[in-house]
Design a protein around this motif. Structure first.
Motif, PDB file in Angstrom:
ATOM      1  N   ARG A  74       0.719  -1.017   0.045  1.00  0.00           N
ATOM      2  CA  ARG A  74       0.019   0.013   0.083  1.00  0.00           C
ATOM      3  C   ARG A  74       0.971   1.292   0.006  1.00  0.00           C
ATOM      4  NH1 ARG A  74      -4.476  -1.928   4.288  1.00  0.00           N
ATOM      5  NH2 ARG A  74      -5.936  -3.372   3.061  1.00  0.00           N
ATOM      6  N   LEU A  75       1.945   1.227   0.616  1.00  0.00           N
ATOM      7  CA  LEU A  75       2.676   2.502   0.661  1.00  0.00           C
ATOM      8  C   LEU A  75       3.388   2.764  -0.595  1.00  0.00           C
ATOM      9  CD1 LEU A  75       4.957   2.177   4.103  1.00  0.00           C
ATOM     10  CD2 LEU A  75       3.448   3.966   3.349  1.00  0.00           C
ATOM     11  N   ARG A  76       3.768   1.648  -1.279  1.00  0.00           N
ATOM     12  CA  ARG A  76       4.051   1.769  -2.810  1.00  0.00           C
ATOM     13  C   ARG A  76       3.158   2.592  -3.814  1.00  0.00           C
ATOM     14  NH1 ARG A  76       9.059  -0.724  -3.777  1.00  0.00           N
ATOM     15  NH2 ARG A  76       9.825  -2.126  -2.411  1.00  0.00           N
ATOM     16  N   LEU A  77       2.108   1.964  -3.500  1.00  0.00           N
ATOM     17  CA  LEU A  77       0.706   2.564  -4.334  1.00  0.00           C
ATOM     18  C   LEU A  77       0.545   3.782  -3.881  1.00  0.00           C
ATOM     19  CD1 LEU A  77      -1.435   1.903  -6.347  1.00  0.00           C
ATOM     20  CD2 LEU A  77      -2.903   1.145  -4.364  1.00  0.00           C
ATOM     21  N   TRP A  78       0.268   4.154  -2.705  1.00  0.00           N
ATOM     22  CA  TRP A  78       0.031   5.444  -2.072  1.00  0.00           C
ATOM     23  C   TRP A  78       1.242   6.546  -2.571  1.00  0.00           C
ATOM     24  CZ3 TRP A  78      -1.059   3.314   3.127  1.00  0.00           C
ATOM     25  CH2 TRP A  78      -2.225   2.699   3.394  1.00  0.00           C
ATOM     26  N   SER A  79       2.446   6.104  -2.441  1.00  0.00           N
ATOM     27  CA  SER A  79       3.492   6.886  -3.016  1.00  0.00           C
ATOM     28  C   SER A  79       3.496   7.145  -4.350  1.00  0.00           C
ATOM     29  CB  SER A  79       4.758   6.059  -2.757  1.00  0.00           C
ATOM     30  OG  SER A  79       5.069   5.843  -1.321  1.00  0.00           O
ATOM     31  N   ALA A  80       3.130   6.281  -5.339  1.00  0.00           N
ATOM     32  CA  ALA A  80       3.048   6.429  -6.633  1.00  0.00           C
ATOM     33  C   ALA A  80       1.929   7.520  -7.053  1.00  0.00           C
ATOM     34  CB  ALA A  80       2.586   5.167  -7.427  1.00  0.00           C
ATOM     35  N   LEU A  99      22.257   7.076   5.252  1.00  0.00           N
ATOM     36  CA  LEU A  99      22.048   6.722   6.343  1.00  0.00           C
ATOM     37  C   LEU A  99      21.283   5.347   6.463  1.00  0.00           C
ATOM     38  CD1 LEU A  99      21.326   7.593   9.536  1.00  0.00           C
ATOM     39  CD2 LEU A  99      19.171   8.564   8.531  1.00  0.00           C
ATOM     40  N   ARG A 100      20.615   5.099   5.455  1.00  0.00           N
ATOM     41  CA  ARG A 100      20.138   3.417   5.434  1.00  0.00           C
ATOM     42  C   ARG A 100      21.334   2.638   5.175  1.00  0.00           C
ATOM     43  NH1 ARG A 100      19.876  -0.470   2.027  1.00  0.00           N
ATOM     44  NH2 ARG A 100      21.178   0.701   0.687  1.00  0.00           N
ATOM     45  N   ARG A 101      22.156   2.823   4.190  1.00  0.00           N
ATOM     46  CA  ARG A 101      23.359   1.946   4.141  1.00  0.00           C
ATOM     47  C   ARG A 101      24.291   1.926   5.497  1.00  0.00           C
ATOM     48  NH1 ARG A 101      24.208   4.863  -0.315  1.00  0.00           N
ATOM     49  NH2 ARG A 101      25.987   5.811   0.276  1.00  0.00           N
ATOM     50  N   THR A 102      24.752   3.038   6.097  1.00  0.00           N
ATOM     51  CA  THR A 102      25.376   3.010   7.300  1.00  0.00           C
ATOM     52  C   THR A 102      24.796   2.168   8.543  1.00  0.00           C
ATOM     53  OG1 THR A 102      26.124   5.188   6.866  1.00  0.00           O
ATOM     54  CG2 THR A 102      26.626   4.416   8.915  1.00  0.00           C
ATOM     55  N   LEU A 103      23.623   2.462   8.748  1.00  0.00           N
ATOM     56  CA  LEU A 103      23.026   1.671   9.731  1.00  0.00           C
ATOM     57  C   LEU A 103      22.186   0.425   9.512  1.00  0.00           C
ATOM     58  CD1 LEU A 103      21.347   4.605  11.932  1.00  0.00           C
ATOM     59  CD2 LEU A 103      23.593   3.521  12.005  1.00  0.00           C
ATOM     60  N   LEU A 128      19.805  -0.338   7.300  1.00  0.00           N
ATOM     61  CA  LEU A 128      18.351  -0.426   7.310  1.00  0.00           C
ATOM     62  C   LEU A 128      17.784  -0.686   5.826  1.00  0.00           C
ATOM     63  CD1 LEU A 128      17.989   3.363   8.804  1.00  0.00           C
ATOM     64  CD2 LEU A 128      18.393   1.212   9.902  1.00  0.00           C
ATOM     65  N   PHE A 129      16.629  -1.448   6.119  1.00  0.00           N
ATOM     66  CA  PHE A 129      15.722  -1.882   4.938  1.00  0.00           C
ATOM     67  C   PHE A 129      16.860  -2.517   3.815  1.00  0.00           C
ATOM     68  CE2 PHE A 129      12.992   1.198   6.778  1.00  0.00           C
ATOM     69  CZ  PHE A 129      11.842   0.978   6.446  1.00  0.00           C
ATOM     70  N   ARG A 130      17.454  -3.496   4.291  1.00  0.00           N
ATOM     71  CA  ARG A 130      18.376  -4.262   3.373  1.00  0.00           C
ATOM     72  C   ARG A 130      17.632  -4.946   2.280  1.00  0.00           C
ATOM     73  NH1 ARG A 130      21.061  -5.573   8.469  1.00  0.00           N
ATOM     74  NH2 ARG A 130      23.200  -4.504   8.484  1.00  0.00           N
ATOM     75  N   ALA A 131      16.441  -5.766   2.448  1.00  0.00           N
ATOM     76  CA  ALA A 131      15.757  -6.297   1.452  1.00  0.00           C
ATOM     77  C   ALA A 131      15.002  -5.305   0.583  1.00  0.00           C
ATOM     78  CB  ALA A 131      14.869  -7.280   2.232  1.00  0.00           C
ATOM     79  N   GLU A 132      14.659  -4.075   1.166  1.00  0.00           N
ATOM     80  CA  GLU A 132      13.989  -3.269   0.049  1.00  0.00           C
ATOM     81  C   GLU A 132      14.228  -1.880   0.266  1.00  0.00           C
ATOM     82  OE1 GLU A 132       9.360  -4.355  -0.078  1.00  0.00           O
ATOM     83  OE2 GLU A 132       9.936  -4.451   2.041  1.00  0.00           O
ATOM     84  N   PRO A 133      15.716  -1.698  -0.460  1.00  0.00           N
ATOM     85  CA  PRO A 133      16.074  -0.196  -0.374  1.00  0.00           C
ATOM     86  C   PRO A 133      15.201   0.711  -1.355  1.00  0.00           C
ATOM     87  CG  PRO A 133      17.353  -1.693  -1.711  1.00  0.00           C
ATOM     88  CD  PRO A 133      16.424  -2.618  -0.914  1.00  0.00           C
ATOM     89  N   SER A 134      14.521   0.219  -2.275  1.00  0.00           N
ATOM     90  CA  SER A 134      13.612   0.936  -3.108  1.00  0.00           C
ATOM     91  C   SER A 134      12.657   1.523  -2.652  1.00  0.00           C
ATOM     92  CB  SER A 134      13.147  -0.031  -4.343  1.00  0.00           C
ATOM     93  OG  SER A 134      12.336  -0.936  -3.867  1.00  0.00           O
ATOM     94  N   LEU A 135      12.081   0.728  -1.441  1.00  0.00           N
ATOM     95  CA  LEU A 135      10.836   1.311  -0.494  1.00  0.00           C
ATOM     96  C   LEU A 135      11.457   2.583   0.169  1.00  0.00           C
ATOM     97  CD1 LEU A 135       7.906   0.730   0.344  1.00  0.00           C
ATOM     98  CD2 LEU A 135       8.950  -0.474   2.308  1.00  0.00           C
ATOM     99  N   VAL A 136      12.581   2.654   0.565  1.00  0.00           N
ATOM    100  CA  VAL A 136      13.147   3.777   1.206  1.00  0.00           C
ATOM    101  C   VAL A 136      13.241   5.141   0.168  1.00  0.00           C
ATOM    102  CG1 VAL A 136      15.003   5.016   2.229  1.00  0.00           C
ATOM    103  CG2 VAL A 136      14.567   2.622   2.793  1.00  0.00           C
ATOM    104  N   LEU A 137      13.571   4.868  -1.155  1.00  0.00           N
ATOM    105  CA  LEU A 137      13.639   5.741  -1.998  1.00  0.00           C
ATOM    106  C   LEU A 137      12.296   6.352  -2.264  1.00  0.00           C
ATOM    107  CD1 LEU A 137      15.510   7.574  -3.964  1.00  0.00           C
ATOM    108  CD2 LEU A 137      15.210   5.538  -5.744  1.00  0.00           C
ATOM    109  N   ILE A 138      11.272   5.540  -2.592  1.00  0.00           N
ATOM    110  CA  ILE A 138       9.966   6.325  -3.149  1.00  0.00           C
ATOM    111  C   ILE A 138       9.422   6.758  -1.933  1.00  0.00           C
ATOM    112  CG2 ILE A 138       8.772   3.874  -2.441  1.00  0.00           C
ATOM    113  CD1 ILE A 138       7.133   4.416  -5.058  1.00  0.00           C
ATOM    114  N   GLY A 139       9.578   6.241  -0.631  1.00  0.00           N
ATOM    115  CA  GLY A 139       9.075   6.837   0.600  1.00  0.00           C
ATOM    116  C   GLY A 139       9.660   8.204   0.591  1.00  0.00           C
ATOM    117  N   ALA A 140      10.945   8.323   0.676  1.00  0.00           N
ATOM    118  CA  ALA A 140      11.638   9.749   0.835  1.00  0.00           C
ATOM    119  C   ALA A 140      10.966  10.666  -0.415  1.00  0.00           C
ATOM    120  CB  ALA A 140      13.089   9.606   0.611  1.00  0.00           C
ATOM    121  N   LEU A 141      10.748  10.191  -1.558  1.00  0.00           N
ATOM    122  CA  LEU A 141      10.555  10.992  -2.682  1.00  0.00           C
ATOM    123  C   LEU A 141       8.711  11.338  -2.338  1.00  0.00           C
ATOM    124  CD1 LEU A 141      12.140   9.354  -5.628  1.00  0.00           C
ATOM    125  CD2 LEU A 141      12.248  11.755  -4.986  1.00  0.00           C
ATOM    126  N   SER A 142       8.138  10.695  -1.745  1.00  0.00           N
ATOM    127  CA  SER A 142       6.779  11.078  -1.665  1.00  0.00           C
ATOM    128  C   SER A 142       6.323  11.472  -0.352  1.00  0.00           C
ATOM    129  CB  SER A 142       5.977   9.557  -2.227  1.00  0.00           C
ATOM    130  OG  SER A 142       6.242   8.679  -1.018  1.00  0.00           O
TER     131      SER A 142
END
Length: 408
Positions: free
Chosen positions: A17-23, A134-138, A140-154
């Protein structure tokens, strides 16, 4: 009962749903920006406001500084704005320290549309790169880095930032960068915190957190960075620029905070919340001071004792907005690192009641807080921000830790 349970658990917020709402949000952002540009008249939008709104004051102040004139002379600044955007344009104040002129003056060498586009593009790139670091250093979200990007953009604060041409991309990126460097490079973390001096009200909480964690090397580099930027700006624009800035600070405080020159509905602070509800000025300042001191104390405690760098880093970003009365909806962009850190913490260790709901509400709040506060007199941002900070503190209290060793 089922509705209350759904809000309590926040299970309606799923990655799909986050991907859908972000889009959907990203599509809406792009359409709105294209419409604003397509319907412009010269350098003004359809309503006669300068494209980039607040950026018009940055650009005009930069031009004045380059010409050897004071950007803190309100009459000269207003005349500069009118010469660019027409006699009917409203006054856009410039209340930043001369450090910010180090960013504004080079942009003023370019034509306004190019300067605005470059400011937005470079700011967005810096914000995204800092969050991904920040995601890489700590880890975070190793399995879904794209979710971080789309969430940050939206994140809805982005749209508020873009239409105002503000500097929240820079402040959000600096918070993310500083937190990402803390375990590996205190010098770079200190430099990142030091650059925040261009908007000093957002950095009020930082020295207390660093001192509580015993990060003296980081504090030293932050102080040296501030001193270097102050000296550089004095050399570039003259020592008088600092005197004029300090002289106009009291006027800016009185006009913006005491006299509502900008609009309390745009504010996301405790002070703005109380003023929207009709509280006397003294009570609003007292409420802001009480919450600010509590936020500083709680954040300092977390940085000294908390076991999770994610919780401590998130508290710093949240607390930064709770401490100052001078915070607006576009400033909520500095919550992007907090949203990233707390989401990762919740996914790894489990979300507590209402945490998902608060994080989701923070993600959406910037888009609606100004309108709802103006028309319904309901301040959305400040209560959600305060609730999320309290939940973050509760998560830290329940974590096991040892002094200073656990801080980011």
């Amino acid at each position: 009962m089922s509705a209350i349970l759904a809000l309590r658990n926040g299970l309606f917020v799923t990655p799909g749903r986050l991907r859908l709402w972000s889009a959907a949000l990203l599509t809406g952002f792009c359409v709105a920006v294209v419409a604003i540009v397509a319907t412009r008249h010269g350098l003004n939008d359809l309503n006669g406001r300068p494209l980039g709104a607040d950026f018009s004051s940055f650009y005009s102040a930069g031009r004045l500084a380059l010409g050897g004139h004071s950007p803190y002379d309100q009459r000269a600044l207003f005349q500069a704005e009118q010469s660019l955007f027409g006699d009917s344009t409203q006054y856009y104040a410039f209340a930043y320290p001369p450090i910010f002129l180090l960013f504004a003056a080079p942009l003023a060498l370019l034509p306004y549309p190019l300067a605005l586009g470059l400011w937005e593009a470079l700011g967005l790139a810096f914000y995204l790169l800092a969050l991904m670091r920040l995601r890489r250093t700590l880890g975070l979200f190793r399995a879904e880095p794209s979710l971080v990007l789309i969430g940050a953009l939206s994140f809805t604060a982005i749209f508020v930032e873009i239409i105002h041409g503000q500097n929240a991309f820079l402040s959000a990126g600096l918070f993310a960068l500083a937190i990402s460097f803390l375990n590996a490079n205190d010098a770079m973390a200190g430099v990142s915190f030091g650059i925040l001096a261009f908007k000093p009200q957002l950095g009020l909480i930082v020295p207390f957190a660093l001192a509580a964690a015993g990060r003296w090397r980081c504090m030293t580099f932050a102080a040296l960075t501030v001193a270097a930027l102050a000296a550089l700006s004095a050399m570039a624009f003259g020592p008088s620029a600092w005197r004029e800035f300090l002289a106009t600070s009291e006027f800016a405080k009185r006009a913006i905070l005491d006299e509502d020159a900008v609009g309390y509905s745009k504010m996301i602070s405790i002070f703005g919340w109380l003023r929207i509800w009709g509280a006397p000025l003294g009570l609003a300042y007292a409420g802001q001071a009480a919450v600010g001191l509590a936020a500083i104390s709680a954040t300092a405690w977390l940085w000294r004792w908390n076991a999770s760098p994610r919780v401590a880093g998130a508290a710093l970003c949240l607390g930064a907005l709770l401490v100052t009365p001078f915070a607006f909806d576009y400033d909520m962009l500095i919550l992007a690192p907090a949203l990233l850190l707390l989401s990762a913490e919740g996914l790894e260790r489990g979300f507590r009641p209402y945490e998902r709901l608060c994080l989701f509400a923070l993600w959406l709040a910037p888009a609606a807080s100004r309108t709802v506060a103006a028309h319904a007199h309901i301040p959305l941002a400040a209560p959600i921000l305060l609730a999320t900070f309290c939940l973050t503190l509760l998560r830290g209290v329940r974590s096991e830790g040892s002094p200073a060793a656990a801080c980011p």
